[in-house]
Design a protein around this motif. Sequence first.
Motif, short mmCIF file in Angstrom:
data_model
loop_
_atom_site.label_atom_id
_atom_site.label_comp_id
_atom_site.label_asym_id
_atom_site.label_seq_id
_atom_site.Cartn_x
_atom_site.Cartn_y
_atom_site.Cartn_z
N GLU A 173 0.71 -1.24 0.04
CA GLU A 173 0.08 -0.16 0.12
C GLU A 173 0.88 1.32 0.07
N GLU A 174 1.79 1.28 0.54
CA GLU A 174 2.94 2.34 0.78
C GLU A 174 3.53 2.41 -0.62
N LEU A 175 3.92 1.35 -1.31
CA LEU A 175 4.45 1.60 -2.62
C LEU A 175 3.32 2.18 -3.69
N ILE A 176 2.09 1.68 -3.56
CA ILE A 176 1.20 2.27 -4.21
C ILE A 176 1.06 3.79 -4.15
N ALA A 177 0.92 3.95 -3.06
CA ALA A 177 0.82 5.82 -2.68
C ALA A 177 1.97 6.65 -3.35
N ILE A 178 3.38 5.67 -3.25
CA ILE A 178 4.57 6.44 -3.67
C ILE A 178 4.16 6.67 -5.50
N LEU A 179 3.82 5.40 -5.82
CA LEU A 179 3.64 5.40 -7.48
C LEU A 179 2.55 6.64 -7.91
N GLU A 180 1.61 6.58 -6.96
CA GLU A 180 0.60 7.71 -7.28
C GLU A 180 1.09 9.07 -6.98
N LYS A 181 1.82 9.21 -6.13
CA LYS A 181 2.45 10.66 -5.83
C LYS A 181 3.37 11.02 -6.89
N HIS A 182 3.92 10.09 -7.58
CA HIS A 182 5.06 10.45 -8.55
C HIS A 182 4.32 10.44 -10.10
N GLY A 183 2.97 10.52 -10.17
CA GLY A 183 2.14 10.78 -11.18
C GLY A 183 1.85 9.44 -11.98
N LEU A 184 2.03 8.43 -11.42
CA LEU A 184 1.48 6.90 -12.08
C LEU A 184 0.19 6.83 -11.67
N ARG A 185 -0.97 6.38 -12.32
CA ARG A 185 -2.12 6.02 -11.76
C ARG A 185 -2.16 4.65 -11.79
#
Length: 168
Positions: free
Chosen positions: A144-156
Amino acid sequence: MVEQLSRDDGDCFVLTPNRSMSWKGNIRIWLAAFFLSLAISAAMLLAGAWPVLPFAGLELMALGAGFYYTSRKCQKREVLTFGPELIRLEKGLTRKEKEWQLPRRYTRAWQDVPRHPWTPPKIHLQFRGEEISLASFLNMDDTEELIAILEKHGLRVEKRRRPEKLPF
């Protein structure tokens, strides 16, 4: 485990499996089992049951091999770096073995919805038909933390269900 490093070329994240014990801790546990087995085997040998010795040795070899295999698998490491134009993914055990450089603009992220609620979802990066598994060893919270990081960096991160595999 997700760890953030500061680097000049962008935000960098090191992804590793959770390790409950170090290699030295594993050796200590194995040595404790060795001495306990040695004491029991010596008592059995004095009682006249000498066939216990080879089986105790085989048991200790299997235990040592299991410790080594598990500890080796826990050395996996993936480094994910977000630059201004590229996403760089590096994978390896003790050194970098594979590397991908993906353009941020055209890279997609997928999350496979697990069949069981306790199973962490699997994440994949996709560019031009190539699908790269990302940190399949992470637990639920780290995923879940990795998903949040990906979304924070512009990847949906899009969710998808894989088709059921038949058992035969």
